[in-house]
Design a protein around this motif. Structure first.
Motif, short mmCIF file in Angstrom:
data_model
loop_
_atom_site.label_atom_id
_atom_site.label_comp_id
_atom_site.label_asym_id
_atom_site.label_seq_id
_atom_site.Cartn_x
_atom_site.Cartn_y
_atom_site.Cartn_z
N ALA A 337 5.89 -12.36 -5.62
CA ALA A 337 6.04 -12.12 -4.19
C ALA A 337 7.10 -11.05 -3.91
O ALA A 337 6.92 -10.18 -3.04
CB ALA A 337 6.39 -13.42 -3.47
N ILE A 338 8.22 -11.10 -4.65
CA ILE A 338 9.28 -10.10 -4.46
C ILE A 338 8.77 -8.71 -4.84
O ILE A 338 9.01 -7.73 -4.12
CB ILE A 338 10.51 -10.47 -5.32
CG1 ILE A 338 11.19 -11.72 -4.74
CG2 ILE A 338 11.51 -9.32 -5.39
CD1 ILE A 338 12.27 -12.30 -5.62
N GLN A 339 8.05 -8.62 -5.97
CA GLN A 339 7.49 -7.34 -6.39
C GLN A 339 6.53 -6.80 -5.32
O GLN A 339 6.53 -5.62 -5.00
CB GLN A 339 6.75 -7.52 -7.72
CG GLN A 339 6.33 -6.24 -8.41
CD GLN A 339 7.43 -5.68 -9.29
OE1 GLN A 339 8.44 -6.33 -9.51
NE2 GLN A 339 7.24 -4.48 -9.76
N GLY A 344 5.24 -3.32 -0.69
CA GLY A 344 4.65 -3.34 0.64
C GLY A 344 3.21 -3.84 0.65
O GLY A 344 2.46 -3.53 1.58
N THR A 345 2.83 -4.64 -0.37
CA THR A 345 1.44 -5.11 -0.45
C THR A 345 1.27 -6.56 -0.01
O THR A 345 0.15 -7.07 -0.01
CB THR A 345 0.91 -4.96 -1.89
OG1 THR A 345 1.77 -5.67 -2.78
CG2 THR A 345 0.84 -3.49 -2.28
N ILE A 346 2.36 -7.25 0.34
CA ILE A 346 2.26 -8.62 0.82
C ILE A 346 2.65 -8.67 2.28
O ILE A 346 3.58 -7.96 2.72
CB ILE A 346 3.15 -9.57 -0.01
CG1 ILE A 346 2.89 -11.03 0.37
CG2 ILE A 346 4.63 -9.24 0.17
CD1 ILE A 346 3.61 -12.03 -0.53
N ALA A 347 1.95 -9.46 3.06
CA ALA A 347 2.29 -9.61 4.47
C ALA A 347 3.64 -10.32 4.58
O ALA A 347 3.83 -11.36 3.95
CB ALA A 347 1.21 -10.40 5.19
N PRO A 348 4.59 -9.79 5.35
CA PRO A 348 5.91 -10.43 5.47
C PRO A 348 5.87 -11.90 5.84
O PRO A 348 6.64 -12.69 5.28
CB PRO A 348 6.61 -9.59 6.55
CG PRO A 348 5.98 -8.23 6.40
CD PRO A 348 4.54 -8.49 6.07
N PRO A 349 4.96 -12.34 6.75
CA PRO A 349 4.93 -13.79 7.04
C PRO A 349 4.55 -14.63 5.81
O PRO A 349 5.07 -15.72 5.63
CB PRO A 349 3.85 -13.91 8.14
CG PRO A 349 3.80 -12.55 8.77
CD PRO A 349 4.07 -11.59 7.66
N LEU A 350 3.63 -14.10 4.98
CA LEU A 350 3.25 -14.84 3.78
C LEU A 350 4.42 -14.89 2.80
O LEU A 350 4.66 -15.92 2.16
CB LEU A 350 2.03 -14.19 3.12
CG LEU A 350 1.57 -14.85 1.81
CD1 LEU A 350 1.24 -16.32 2.03
CD2 LEU A 350 0.36 -14.12 1.24
N PHE A 351 5.16 -13.80 2.67
CA PHE A 351 6.34 -13.80 1.80
C PHE A 351 7.33 -14.86 2.26
O PHE A 351 7.84 -15.65 1.45
CB PHE A 351 7.01 -12.42 1.80
CG PHE A 351 8.30 -12.37 1.02
CD1 PHE A 351 8.27 -12.20 -0.36
CD2 PHE A 351 9.52 -12.50 1.65
CE1 PHE A 351 9.45 -12.17 -1.09
CE2 PHE A 351 10.70 -12.47 0.93
CZ PHE A 351 10.67 -12.30 -0.45
#
Length: 564
Positions: A337-339, A344-351
């Motif tokens: 998730a950090i990577q 910039g490939t993960i939605a911030p709410p999901l992170f």
């Protein structure tokens, strides 16, 4: 080191130190308090600083975990662990992918499929770090459920590294993924070469200086991390390959592990504090996703593992204890998730949801650990009324016996007891839980049961109701307590690590409790007195002790002194 990072470290460790003192006074594990310290410290440091600390903390912990991987110790249960891990992947991963995709489309994520994969990784991967903390004693005592859980963690970590290689590519193409996997294979191959040839050479060049060996091991870690960064891999992959390069056998390797362990405590604190520090004030969508993640990790994962272990033939208690230690979001899921956040490939709410679920599951794991026996008796035992005993039956040999001795544990002391019983032609049954010893039990013992002494069926198989004496050769307190609480008619001989524990066991009904440390002290005092009184010559003492060590060698002391 940047000034901001120094300040971040100061805030992190001052907060962690204060709360760890509180944990120590209350007699609790410091890990939940590290997470709470992170919740406090996170208000004073930036996310970028926390992410940097988290990556390095996880990388070092993966390095320390890889050093301790001993395929020989888990080989006997690895197939069953593989079945359970693959079953979980086959059952849970599609469910998690579907739910993750539903969240992605509902909340309008740009790449719903990729975010669904991140969500699924957070669900299916369990934390080897938290598991090793929870099961440290069980793994050291070679209890079956600890070995099963450790094997699952190993399988999960291998799957996680492959997933990390694939998901760390910004644009997933066959060539990009092949390049990532190729570089990782080269690093692991280099680690195996160093394990085979380089580390022994380092030990020889150090000429017995353990500090040089430790410095050399850290240098190997730094070199592999640098190589991983150079070719564009996560530093975690480099750390894992570096851990493989360090031998886990031999005296020098043991000294390295002891040195690494002292440093590991530092990075354990960093890891758990950064988990807490990354938790942000959640929005409604973050809460929904985090709650769903938490339920899947705490309920669905253990259920699938328990059903799989029971199907494999393990008793319900062993299956439950193994499965209940696999219900946390993995540190590998966090690094994925950090990577992804950095790319910039993960939605911030999901992170944010993954971080919140990780903190929640890690905290709840330590809470539920205190009540797992109650949960087993009130829920699991009722669900599995029909006992599964195939594993125990297949690996046991017991004649019809009466007035026999039950010997718990077939380590160094257990072997001596068995030899004396055979010399006196007394019937006996050995109860041993370590599958590695199965062939030795079959070759050397008249009667044996390969099963968990904390479960009821092995005692039934050993015909405990008709036994005259129970002799436990291990100082695992839960086993001693279980024997005393069983109210069997036999006399009970136990072993304890301290005089206080021995007193408590005697008051609980034990016939006799041996305290090895006290016996060793008395033996040394007696030897000193004999030497000064000229009752024993130094040459005779040396000769007697050499004879004694030769006898210990016969009982496996040289190779299995940890399995008492």
């Amino acid at each position: 080191m940047p000034e901001a990072l120094i300040i971040a470290l100061a805030v992190v460790f001052v907060t962690a130190a204060i709360l760890s003192l509180v944990a120590n006074q209350l007699g609790f594990s410091p890990i939940p308090f590290y997470i709470i310290a992170g919740l406090i410290a996170g208000r004073f440091v930036t996310e970028a600083e926390i992410l940097l600390l988290a990556q390095w903390g996880i990388a070092f912990l993966v390095f320390a975990f890889a050093i301790r991987v001993d395929f020989g110790d888990i080989e006997s249960v690895l197939r069953d662990a593989e079945v359970a891990a693959l079953t979980q992947l086959a059952v849970v991963a599609p469910v998690a992918l579907a739910i993750g995709y539903l969240f992605g489309t509902t909340f309008g994520f740009e790449e719903p499929v990729r975010n669904a994969v991140y969500f699924s990784a957070a669900v299916v991967l369990s934390s080897s770090l938290v598991g090793s903390v929870l099961l440290g004693e069980e793994i050291r005592e070679n209890l079956v459920h600890g070995r099963l859980a450790a094997s699952i963690h190993l399988v999960d970590d291998v799957v996680a590294i492959v997933a990390l290689l694939i998901l760390s590519v910004e644009v997933v193409t066959a060539d990009a993924v092949a390049a990532q996997i190729g570089y990782a294979v080269l690093l692991v191959a280099a680690g195996l070469v160093i394990y085979r040839h380089g580390f022994p050479l380092l030990v020889r060049l150090a000429d017995g200086d353990s500090e040089l060996v430790l410095v050399g091991s850290i240098s190997i870690l730094i070199a592999f991390i640098a190589a991983a960064e150079y070719v564009g891999l996560s530093i975690v992959v480099g750390a894992f390959a570096a851990g493989i390069a360090i031998r886990s056998d031999g005296t020098q390797a043991l000294e390295v592990q002891n040195g690494i362990s002292s440093i590991t405590d530092f990075f354990v604190a960093i890891f758990f504090v950064t988990v807490g520090a990354l938790v942000a004030i959640p929005s409604l969508e973050v809460l929904v996703m985090a709650l769903t993640l938490t339920v899947l990790v705490l309920a669905l994962n253990p259920l699938v593992h328990v059903l799989s272990f029971v199907y494999e033939g393990y008793d319900a208690r062993t299956a439950f204890l193994a499965g209940s230690s696999l219900n946390q979001v993995s540190e590998f899921a966090l690094i994925i998730a950090i990577q992804a956040l950095l790319m910039g490939t993960i939605a911030p709410p999901l992170f944010d949801a993954i971080i919140l679920a990780a903190a929640a599951t890690m905290l709840l794991t330590f809470v539920t650990r205190k009540i797992e026996d109650t949960v087993y008796e009130t829920v699991v035992a009722r669900l599995f009324r029909r006992r599964r005993t195939r594993k125990v039956d297949e690996r046991s040999q017991v004649d019809d016996l009466t007035d026999h001795v039950i010997v718990v544990g077939y380590g160094r002391i257990g072997r001596q007891v068995v030899e004396r019983l055979e010399e006196r032609d007394r019937p006996y049954v050995v109860i041993e839980n370590d599958p590695i010893l199965w062939e030795e039990l079959d070759a050397e013992c008249q009667n044996y049961v390969l099963g968990d002494a904390l479960s009821a069926y092995p005692w039934q198989k050993a015909q405990a109701e008709d036994a005259a004496l129970i002799c436990s050769t291990i100082d695992h307190r839960p086993v001693s307590t279980a024997i005393l609480e069983s109210d069997l008619p036999a006399d009970v001989l136990l072993r304890a690590a301290s005089a206080n524990e021995a007193t408590a066991l005697l008051e609980a009904g034990a016939t006799h409790v041996a305290v090895p440390d006290a016996l060793v002290g008395e033996q040394l005092v007696e030897t000193v007195e004999k030497l000064f009184a000229d009752e024993l010559a130094a040459e005779q003492l040396q000769e007697n002790h050499l004879d004694y060590l030769e006898r210990l060698e016969r009982y496996g002391f040289a190779t299995r002194d940890a399995r008492l």
